[in-house]
Design a protein around this motif. Structure first.
Motif, PDB file in Angstrom:
ATOM      1  N   LYS A 110      79.225 -35.514  48.844  1.00  0.00           N
ATOM      2  CA  LYS A 110      79.380 -35.796  47.217  1.00  0.00           C
ATOM      3  C   LYS A 110      79.427 -34.594  46.456  1.00  0.00           C
ATOM      4  CE  LYS A 110      77.899 -40.327  47.727  1.00  0.00           C
ATOM      5  NZ  LYS A 110      76.816 -41.627  46.847  1.00  0.00           N
ATOM      6  N   PRO A 111      80.618 -34.464  45.610  1.00  0.00           N
ATOM      7  CA  PRO A 111      80.249 -33.292  44.598  1.00  0.00           C
ATOM      8  C   PRO A 111      79.057 -33.178  43.696  1.00  0.00           C
ATOM      9  CG  PRO A 111      81.961 -34.864  43.736  1.00  0.00           C
ATOM     10  CD  PRO A 111      81.415 -35.318  45.378  1.00  0.00           C
ATOM     11  N   ALA A 112      78.581 -31.975  43.479  1.00  0.00           N
ATOM     12  CA  ALA A 112      77.344 -31.999  42.705  1.00  0.00           C
ATOM     13  C   ALA A 112      77.888 -32.416  41.221  1.00  0.00           C
ATOM     14  CB  ALA A 112      76.851 -30.499  42.560  1.00  0.00           C
ATOM     15  N   PRO A 113      76.856 -32.934  40.430  1.00  0.00           N
ATOM     16  CA  PRO A 113      77.571 -33.504  38.893  1.00  0.00           C
ATOM     17  C   PRO A 113      77.593 -32.208  38.336  1.00  0.00           C
ATOM     18  CG  PRO A 113      74.857 -33.620  39.285  1.00  0.00           C
ATOM     19  CD  PRO A 113      75.738 -33.472  40.733  1.00  0.00           C
ATOM     20  N   ASP A 114      78.930 -32.391  37.421  1.00  0.00           N
ATOM     21  CA  ASP A 114      79.159 -31.191  36.419  1.00  0.00           C
ATOM     22  C   ASP A 114      78.196 -31.398  35.140  1.00  0.00           C
ATOM     23  OD1 ASP A 114      80.451 -29.455  35.170  1.00  0.00           O
ATOM     24  OD2 ASP A 114      82.477 -30.478  34.979  1.00  0.00           O
ATOM     25  N   THR A 115      77.460 -30.270  35.056  1.00  0.00           N
ATOM     26  CA  THR A 115      76.510 -30.170  34.039  1.00  0.00           C
ATOM     27  C   THR A 115      76.839 -29.108  32.906  1.00  0.00           C
ATOM     28  OG1 THR A 115      75.297 -28.401  35.255  1.00  0.00           O
ATOM     29  CG2 THR A 115      74.615 -30.790  35.534  1.00  0.00           C
TER      30      THR A 115
END
Length: 312
Positions: free
Chosen positions: A241-246
């Motif tokens: 899963k892609p890392a959350p966009d912070t």
């Protein structure tokens, strides 16, 4: 040596191993026996007609006939036609030597070979009971079907079997050497459905079955069955899963800023806000928020535009 056999439902001949491997018969004689057994009853066959159809020649064909006759697979009978009085010759071809086949006469009201009372030799009838023979043949056919049909206890869902059958049926379009009959598609579909269960796509199945083919494919069904059983790749790993966009985002267009950059409005929106602020100036009907008098006109205009967007 690997022997590939196919099931046939028409245009085939059954030859016992005893005849196919007869040590006293030449290969020409065995081939002649298979040819004769494949012909329909009452076919008009002569040495001349067969010699014209093969490359061995009349002498080899005549010798093969004599070998078959000596071994008991071929015999001639002369009889007189009762209506015309002419003499004729009738030939008989069998798949077993005649000395191994029990002779059966026409029914005459008593058991064949029995005593006049028909009691003494009732237990010595050479022919099996038809019902018992049918039962035995049914059991053998059921055993063959159970060997050829894969175990369906752990088969995938019908939807995946249907997708697998569609992929197998389309193999003939990718390579005509891999064209399968309907019965072969149904027999091999559960094997291909197992690939779908493991996470492989129908395209991956097609690529695995159509690449690196031999120059000559003797049996498409046997080749496909072997690859489906022995060449399944490892289960594909799920994509992480892609890392959350912070990243920080523009308050107006919500476009993300580059990593490490902080702000409230991106450059494009700032230019639009500046042009809107220059147009609105200080005469806008929208009430301006409380701002410091030292803020320049453009900053005040941007504040007015933000207030208008918030009100909308």
């Amino acid at each position: 040596m690997r022997v590939h056999r196919n099931r046939h439902d028409h245009a085939f001949v059954v030859v016992p191993n005893q005849a196919a491997r007869h040590k006293k018969l030449s290969l020409v004689a065995r081939g002649l026996l298979v040819t004769l057994l494949s012909m329909p009853d009452d076919a008009k066959v002569t040495v001349e007609s067969l010699a014209d159809a093969v490359e061995e020649g009349r002498a080899a064909v005549s010798k093969a006939f004599r070998q078959l006759e000596a071994a008991g697979y071929f015999r001639r009978e002369r009889f007189q036609n009762p209506s015309t009085g002419t003499w004729c010759t009738e030939t008989h071809v069998t798949d077993l030597p005649t000395d191994h086949i029990p002779a059966v006469g026409k029914p005459d009201g008593r058991p064949i070979g029995g005593s006049p009372k028909g009691e003494k030799n009732q237990g010595k009838n050479l022919l099996p009971d038809p019902s018992a023979a049918d039962s035995e043949g049914t059991k053998q056919a059921r055993a063959r079907e159970e060997e050829e049909v894969p175990n369906t206890k752990h088969n995938p869902a019908d939807a995946e079997t249907g997708r697998a059958a569609q992929a197998l049926a389309a193999l003939g379009e990718a390579d005509r050497r891999l064209k399968l009959s309907t019965s072969e598609v149904l027999r091999l579909a559960p094997l291909a459905a197992a690939w779908l269960t493991e996470g492989h796509s129908a395209l991956k199945i097609t690529n695995a079955l159509t690449t690196r083919l031999p120059e000559q494919v003797d049996s498409a069904a046997a080749l496909i069955s072997y690859r489906l059983k022995n060449q399944m790749p490892a289960r594909p790993q799920p994509k992480p899963k892609p890392a959350p966009d912070t990243r920080a985002r523009c308050e107006v267009c919500r476009a993300p800023f580059p990593l490490g950059r902080r702000g409230t409005v991106c450059g494009a929106c700032r230019d639009e806000l500046d042009r809107a602020a220059a147009f609105l100036g200080t005469d806008s009907d929208t009430p301006a928020p409380q701002v410091d008098e030292a803020i320049d006109t453009n900053t005040r205009g941007r504040a007015l535009v933000r207030a208008a967007l918030a009100a909308a």
